[in-house]
Design an enzyme around this catalytic site. Structure first.
Site, PDB file in Angstrom:
ATOM      1  N   THR A 222     -61.564  -4.394  22.875  1.00 38.00           N
ATOM      2  CA  THR A 222     -61.864  -3.214  23.675  1.00 38.00           C
ATOM      3  C   THR A 222     -63.228  -2.678  23.283  1.00 38.00           C
ATOM      4  OG1 THR A 222     -61.099  -1.001  24.297  1.00 38.00           O
ATOM      5  CG2 THR A 222     -60.649  -1.695  22.043  1.00 38.00           C
TER       6      THR A 222
ATOM      7  N   HIS B 131     -49.473  -4.099   9.920  1.00 33.35           N
ATOM      8  CA  HIS B 131     -49.367  -4.369   8.490  1.00 33.35           C
ATOM      9  C   HIS B 131     -48.046  -5.041   8.118  1.00 33.35           C
ATOM     10  CE1 HIS B 131     -50.739  -4.251   4.522  1.00 33.35           C
ATOM     11  NE2 HIS B 131     -50.561  -2.980   4.197  1.00 33.35           N
TER      12      HIS B 131
END
Length: 421
Positions: free
Chosen positions: A339, A392
């Site tokens: 993006t 994560h």
């Protein structure tokens, strides 16, 4: 008779919103005529007539949410226009969906004007599904509070009303409905209430889900864009003449991301239950800002494409996004997203994951800043901050940092993209 049904729209789309009817009861249609437009969370779809005839009923109104396979209207044969029984059948349905247009009733049944007008004046506007549920539960529609900005009662309003105590049902809705609106704006101040589009509602829902369902972290770095700007300056004209497309930044970043994904494949994966699905192909999503909201069309097998092919695909997909002509295949899948907030002037941001992907790279504005070249020398260099948001749960911090360092190294040495990307 031929039912107007909501068509199949892809395996991930199960419902849509009727954004516009192109016909009304009594209209003659031919095969292939556009009857209605459906807005989904991904694309807009037209519903076309499968047979010629006369529209005898519209069962759902603009703004209604409808499911795949649901009947939303009926087309009769060619003689339906003159059949005396057709008009009375159509009038009550249209009236339920659009009570603000009572003129349609006298036109259809002039001999019975007084009866339907008197009846409908006291009957709240409600969808057919809501009326059916209210009948099954024995609920009086006049006691149900509508949450629709247009005042139309929907199924969820009936269900919510059904959970309240019968004795408190009548007096309770009025003060409950008024309470939330009081703090929304200061009395007497100008406001404007807008209904969210289906796509905007879905975007909001998915962004919140991404933050709730992933252990999302963001790591940052900065890229010296000197080498890329030099390559573009030297090769821009020849590139455009040969390939009929400009050499932009996105092809460099796409190639750099692919090179880093090959080195750190867990960024090109997704979590499925207690398993990790590592994808050995590179379908790169490119976020595009369109009128209805952000969409992420996909450049497929980007690792097999040249710089020119990547640039052409991105231009084509961005154009389709802004013209609202993207197809389901343009949006399906994707293994990693890029993006670019820099086109709007963003200097730094933390992009949100495009689930179920576990990585997204954010590009930002190129800004000339003083940079230490060595211990004794400073230079003004065109610098860009880049950000990697990652899940994560399967990507460790060290791996994420190394991924971003790899992207940085490839961008600062553009020739290496031919080998690594």
């Amino acid at each position: 008779m031929n039912d107007i049904k909501v068509p199949e729209m892809g395996e991930s789309i199960v419902e849509g919103t009727i954004s516009k009817w192109h016909v009304k009861a009594g209209d003659s249609v031919n095969v292939g005529d556009v009857l209605a437009e459906l807005e989904t969370d991904k694309v807009n779809i037209e519903i076309s007539a499968e047979q010629a005839g006369v529209v005898s009923q519209l069962l759902r109104a603009e703004g209604d949410t409808v499911a795949v396979g649901e009947t939303i209207g009926v087309i009769g044969g060619a003689a339906a226009a003159s059949a005396p029984a057709a008009a009375p059948a159509a009038a009550p349905v249209v009236e339920e969906q659009k009570p603000a247009v009572p003129a349609a009733v006298p036109a259809a049944v002039p001999a019975a004007v007084s009866a339907p007008v008197a009846d409908t004046a006291s009957i709240p506007s409600a969808t057919p599904a809501a009326r059916k549920l209210a009948r099954e539960l024995g609920i009086d529609l006049t006691q149900v509070q509508a949450n629709d900005p247009l005042g139309r009662i929907r199924q969820e309003d009936i269900a919510a009303h059904g959970t309240t105590a019968p004795a408190a049902a009548a007096p309770a809705p009025a003060p409950q409905a008024a309470a939330p609106s009081a703090p929304a704006a200061e009395p007497g101040k100008p406001t404007e209430r807008r209904k969210m589009s289906r796509r905007r509602i879905t975007i909001a829902k998915r962004l919140v889900e991404a933050q709730h369902n992933a252990a999302m972290l963001t790591t940052f770095n900065e890229v010296d864009m000197t080498a890329i700007l030099d390559v573009r300056k030297r090769r821009k004209q020849a590139f455009a003449e040969k390939h009929e497309v400009n050499l932009g930044f996105m092809s460099f970043f796409t190639k750099a991301v692919i090179g880093a994904l090959k080195a750190y494949p867990l960024l090109n994966a997704e979590i499925q239950g207690e398993e990790i699905l590592v994808k050995q192909y590179y379908d790169i999503g490119i976020a595009v800002s369109a009128k209805e909201g952000l969409v992420v069309p996909v450049v497929r097998d980007a690792d097999r494409l040249s710089f020119a092919q990547i640039e052409k695909q991105i231009i084509d997909l961005a154009g389709k996004a802004r013209a609202n002509t993207l197809g389901l295949n343009d949006l399906a899948g994707g293994t990693f997203t890029i993006t670019n907030g820099g086109v709007f002037g963003s200097l730094l941001s933390t992009p949100i994951l495009n689930a179920p992907q576990v990585g997204i790279l954010g590009m930002h504005k190129i800004q000339v800043r003083p940079v230490a070249i060595d211990d004794t020398r400073m230079e003004n260099r065109p610098m860009m901050y880049i950000a990697l948001s990652y899940d994560h749960r399967i990507v460790d911090g060290a791996e994420a940092v190394r991924f971003l360092v790899t992207v940085k190294a490839l961008l600062e040495d553009p020739e290496s993209l031919l080998l690594e990307g």
